[in-house]
Design an enzyme around this catalytic site. Structure first.
Site, PDB file in Angstrom:
ATOM      1  N   ASP A  48      -5.398  -7.992  -7.980  1.00 25.33           N
ATOM      2  CA  ASP A  48      -5.737  -9.087  -7.082  1.00 25.33           C
ATOM      3  C   ASP A  48      -4.847 -10.279  -7.425  1.00 25.33           C
ATOM      4  O   ASP A  48      -4.951 -10.843  -8.520  1.00 25.33           O
ATOM      5  CB  ASP A  48      -7.215  -9.452  -7.255  1.00 25.33           C
ATOM      6  CG  ASP A  48      -7.671 -10.550  -6.313  1.00 25.33           C
ATOM      7  OD1 ASP A  48      -6.828 -11.145  -5.613  1.00 25.33           O
ATOM      8  OD2 ASP A  48      -8.892 -10.808  -6.273  1.00 25.33           O
ATOM      9  N   LYS A 101       7.454  -4.574   3.492  1.00 22.70           N
ATOM     10  CA  LYS A 101       8.274  -5.615   2.870  1.00 22.70           C
ATOM     11  C   LYS A 101       8.584  -5.263   1.421  1.00 22.70           C
ATOM     12  O   LYS A 101       9.679  -5.542   0.917  1.00 22.70           O
ATOM     13  CB  LYS A 101       7.564  -6.965   2.958  1.00 22.70           C
ATOM     14  CG  LYS A 101       7.410  -7.507   4.366  1.00 22.70           C
ATOM     15  CD  LYS A 101       6.795  -8.900   4.342  1.00 22.70           C
ATOM     16  CE  LYS A 101       6.514  -9.389   5.752  1.00 22.70           C
ATOM     17  NZ  LYS A 101       5.416  -8.635   6.400  1.00 22.70           N
ATOM     18  N   CYS A 132       1.781 -13.604   9.596  1.00 22.43           N
ATOM     19  CA  CYS A 132       2.028 -13.175  10.967  1.00 22.43           C
ATOM     20  C   CYS A 132       1.086 -13.910  11.903  1.00 22.43           C
ATOM     21  O   CYS A 132       0.305 -13.296  12.639  1.00 22.43           O
ATOM     22  CB  CYS A 132       1.880 -11.658  11.106  1.00 22.43           C
ATOM     23  SG  CYS A 132       2.561 -11.046  12.665  1.00 22.43           S
ATOM     24  N   ASP A 183       2.657 -12.475   1.552  1.00 23.66           N
ATOM     25  CA  ASP A 183       2.469 -12.324   2.996  1.00 23.66           C
ATOM     26  C   ASP A 183       0.968 -12.240   3.188  1.00 23.66           C
ATOM     27  O   ASP A 183       0.366 -11.176   3.086  1.00 23.66           O
ATOM     28  CB  ASP A 183       3.176 -11.065   3.492  1.00 23.66           C
ATOM     29  CG  ASP A 183       3.051 -10.866   4.985  1.00 23.66           C
ATOM     30  OD1 ASP A 183       2.479 -11.754   5.657  1.00 23.66           O
ATOM     31  OD2 ASP A 183       3.507  -9.834   5.498  1.00 23.66           O
ATOM     32  N   GLY A 206       0.496  -4.336   0.322  1.00 23.43           N
ATOM     33  CA  GLY A 206       0.112  -3.306   1.285  1.00 23.43           C
ATOM     34  C   GLY A 206       0.438  -3.681   2.717  1.00 23.43           C
ATOM     35  O   GLY A 206       0.353  -4.866   3.071  1.00 23.43           O
ATOM     36  N   PRO A 207       0.841  -2.702   3.531  1.00 25.17           N
ATOM     37  CA  PRO A 207       0.980  -1.271   3.244  1.00 25.17           C
ATOM     38  C   PRO A 207       2.334  -0.861   2.654  1.00 25.17           C
ATOM     39  O   PRO A 207       2.569   0.320   2.442  1.00 25.17           O
ATOM     40  CB  PRO A 207       0.781  -0.628   4.617  1.00 25.17           C
ATOM     41  CG  PRO A 207       1.311  -1.642   5.570  1.00 25.17           C
ATOM     42  CD  PRO A 207       0.973  -2.980   4.972  1.00 25.17           C
TER      43      PRO A 207
END
Length: 486
Positions: free
Chosen positions: A351, A306, A421, A368, A302-303
């Site tokens: 998950d 990538k 990030c 990520d 999500g979202p």
């Protein structure tokens, strides 16, 4: 630097005048009271104002600057305001502080004439706060007019040689602890530090991605658009503009995506694979022992940005992407982002720390991971004041668990991309080093997979920077599961 009180605001009268500043105030209140993000709050407010005929393009630009500029410099403005009031800031109601910061930004950070900035802000205060507090706002703003920004910075920031972190934090509107973390991530020297903080305070260009097999970068090169710096699929809108005006974006064949995020997906897709066991039929394609490369996983999809790029890259090779997202509503966003992909894919609500798939299922895996977001302060300026140092260790168990399960989910010889990030060392190399020691996975040098990029350091992992690469401060480590671990 000062921390704002977190308590409900007092009721205020509904605004009737100056729709630009009223909208900016409403956006700041949503950010302050509901922990909302400006990039989610502001667009629908602007859209509504335009639909009602209140705003033109110039009004929208001013409202955007007022909101983002005020949020970006909030901590520094708080220091200045504290010099102009006779009580601790924690005793000033949050809505009053928002109005004062709006006024301070107009006085110190824009070209709005001082008399107009004071007059407009006092009128805003009269409408949304009442006459009594408007007088207080007027008195404080008139004190702020006694110096320009540089004069105030000289007054409120300690000398560099006495306290360099606090000096830089106040001068460049970053909390001290974030300055310290960024300094460590840069290697501890002074080179590049001020340039990084300055880049964090610049509004980033809108960057698009042309999804392979569905659109081309050339198709997006209209108006003031220029090619991306590093990704062959990137296009930058140098003068802003609405991406939704482009047909490819409306059709989902292209999207908005920072170039750093594109590079993470491209590097994972280009990472060299190995057969898990020499000559094993199920891990080669049967034609000369080429490693199997059929099934990819985005474990935190999500979202969907990538995931959409990875799915398009996988389709070009005849591979399939499985996009897993824990939250159902975010899984829905992923489904919309992947809709129309030229090859097969699957979106699952799952998950990744408790995988429903068998170990060793995938050839490539991306995680990520959730993080503090300190690498995207250009886009979410309020995050710098919202985050606290104690947030960093709070993410650590989840980050390690996601990387651990990613290494378990990939086959022996397959590649895992760990991305975040945030440049904070505790969220980047500390996590990777721990899992390499725990699992025996080996690191793949990511630098050759990002050709012609300067400033990638000593490797094998990569840290991107706004001031060096024009991207968010994305971190990427590539790992390969080995026969004796992972």
């Amino acid at each position: 630097m000062s921390n704002r009180p977190r308590r409900p605001s007092k009721p205020y009268r509904r605004p009737r005048k100056d729709p630009v500043r009223v909208l900016a105030f409403d956006a700041l209140r949503a950010v302050g009271e509901r922990d909302a993000y400006a990039n989610l709050v502001l667009p629908p407010l602007l859209q509504k104002a335009r639909a009602e005929g209140q705003f033109d393009a110039r009004d929208a630009a001013l409202a955007t600057e007022l909101v983002y500029g005020t949020l970006r410099w909030q901590g520094t403005y708080d220091e200045i305001i504290a010099e102009c009031v006779d009580r601790p800031l924690r005793e000033v109601d949050p809505p009053v502080l928002d109005v004062l910061c709006l006024g301070a930004h107009q006085l110190l950070g824009t070209r709005v004439p001082a008399h107009a900035a004071v007059s407009a802000t006092v009128e805003l205060a009269r409408v949304v706060l009442g006459d009594g507090r408007a007088k207080f706002v007027n008195a404080v703003l008139r004190k702020i007019t006694t110096h320009d920004l540089e004069g105030w910075l000289e007054k409120v920031a300690p000398p560099y040689d006495e306290d360099p972190e606090e000096h830089l934090g106040i001068r460049h509107a970053h909390p001290r602890w974030i300055v310290s973390a960024l300094w460590d991530a840069l290697g501890g020297g002074s080179a590049g530090m001020e340039e990084l903080l300055e880049a964090d305070n610049e509004r980033p260009e809108v960057t698009l991605v042309a999804r392979p097999g569905r659109a081309t970068a050339e198709e997006l090169l209209t108006g003031d658009a220029v090619p991306g710096r590093w990704s062959p699929h990137a296009v930058r809108l140098t003068e802003g503009g609405d991406p939704g005006e482009l047909r490819a974006v409306r059709e989902g064949r292209a999207g908005v995506q920072d170039e750093g995020s594109q590079l993470v997906a491209l590097a994972l897709a280009a990472a060299p694979l190995r057969p898990g066991v020499a000559g094993a039929a199920d891990e080669t394609d049967g034609a000369g022992g080429t490693p199997r490369d059929e099934l990819w996983l985005d474990g935190c999809a999500g979202p969907g940005g990538k995931a959409a790029l990875l799915a398009a890259l996988a389709a070009q090779r005849g591979a399939v992407l499985v996009a897993a997202e824990k939250q159902p509503h975010r899984a829905g966003l992923v489904s919309r982002a992947l809709e129309g992909n030229p090859g097969p894919y699957a979106v699952v609500t799952a998950d990744a720390t408790r995988p429903a798939w068998r170990p060793g299922t995938f050839d490539r895996v991306l995680v990520d991971v959730p993080c503090t977001g300190l690498g995207a302060l250009r886009r979410r300026p309020e995050a710098r004041w919202r985050r606290r140092p104690e947030d960093v260790p709070g993410f650590a168990p989840l980050q390690r668990d996601l990387l651990r399960q990613a290494l378990n989910s990939v086959r022996v010889g397959g590649a895992v991309g760990y991305a975040t990030c945030s440049p904070h060392p505790a969220e980047t190399r500390a996590v990777v080093d721990d899992l390499v020691k725990e699992t025996g996975a080996e690191l793949i040098d990511a630098r050759p997979l990002l050709p012609d990029m300067p400033g990638l350091g000593d490797g094998p992992d990569v840290q991107l920077w706004p001031h060096l690469h024009g991207t968010d401060a994305m971190y990427l480590a590539l790992l390969r599961r080995t026969a004796d671990g992972g």
